[in-house]
Design an enzyme around this catalytic site. Structure first.
Site, PDB file in Angstrom:
ATOM      1  N   GLU A   1       0.868  -1.280   0.026  1.00 46.95           N
ATOM      2  CA  GLU A   1      -0.006  -0.018   0.070  1.00 46.95           C
ATOM      3  C   GLU A   1       0.788   1.433   0.065  1.00 46.95           C
ATOM      4  OE1 GLU A   1      -4.038  -1.554   1.963  1.00 46.95           O
ATOM      5  OE2 GLU A   1      -2.517  -1.529   3.386  1.00 46.95           O
TER       6      GLU A   1
ATOM      7  N   TYR B   1     -11.076  16.333  21.388  1.00 47.44           N
ATOM      8  CA  TYR B   1     -10.006  16.179  20.795  1.00 47.44           C
ATOM      9  C   TYR B   1     -10.190  15.277  19.349  1.00 47.44           C
ATOM     10  CZ  TYR B   1      -7.736  17.491  25.123  1.00 47.44           C
ATOM     11  OH  TYR B   1      -7.187  18.340  25.787  1.00 47.44           O
TER      12      TYR B   1
END
Length: 210
Positions: free
Chosen positions: A73, A119
């Site tokens: 990948e 977050y």
């Protein structure tokens, strides 16, 4: 950081994520952008047992210079860098909760996760879905490049998350936050949940621009 330090950092993060169950077997891959090329984790390599010296060194167009053959990948990483030149590291995992999310049929493909926490908004932001392509399909690279032009991260359908950052620490922390948010999202299914409002998200984006 020197190249040697970057290699050691990749091995450290790989082991940390493997030990905590964020990746398993030989799945997942990391990369770091160099001034004249890239460092990419090798193919069929367990991130929990990365040899810093064996990490693949690629030139600026993806040719192998040294080390073991790169991840299958690697093309996905290069496509990401081509679309977001400001990022210096990319992480792709097959982490459990994010992959489970990527298999759902009822997702908002423009943004697959709601703003569960501040977050998540600060580290990930919008998370679009990339349509399914078989591993190694060149169309996957094209789809990722198109998607991340407007978003640091993306979720590959029936596959897993990919996200970049200004350095490897930043990219790793972001994908860890993404996986934790996916876990929270599954835990909250069937409950009356208070997500952040659009105004709260806007304030976070103004205060902590990505």
């Amino acid at each position: 950081m020197s190249e040697r330090e970057l290699r050691e950092q990749m091995a450290m993060h790989g082991k940390s994520m493997f030990d905590r169950g964020l990746t398993m077997g030989s799945s997942g891959n990391l990369s770091v952008k160099l001034p004249d090329g890239y460092l990419v984790t090798p193919t069929n390599c367990c991130l929990g047992r990365l040899d810093p010296e064996a990490i693949s060194r690629l030139d600026s167009v993806g040719n192998l210079i040294s080390g073991k053959p790169p991840s299958k990948e690697a093309f996905l990483h290069l496509a990401y860098y081509g679309a977001r030149e400001q990022e210096r590291a990319v992480v792709h995992l097959h982490s459990t909760y994010s992959v489970a999310l990527s298999c759902r049929a009822d997702l908002d493909t423009d943004n697959v996760l709601p703003p569960v926490t501040a977050y998540f908004v600060m580290r990930v932001g919008r998370l679009p879905l990339v349509p399914y392509f078989a591993p190694g399909d060149d169309q996957l690279a094209e789809a990722v490049a198109k998607t991340v032009r407007t978003s640091r991260g993306a979720l590959l359908a029936n596959h897993g998350p990919v996200i970049g950052g200004r350095d490897l620490d930043n990219a790793v922390y972001s994908i860890e936050e993404l996986e934790e948010t996916a876990k929270l999202y599954w835990m909250l299914q069937g409950t009356s949940t208070r997500f952040l409002t659009s105004e709260q998200v806007h304030q976070l984006n103004e205060r902590f621009p990505q």
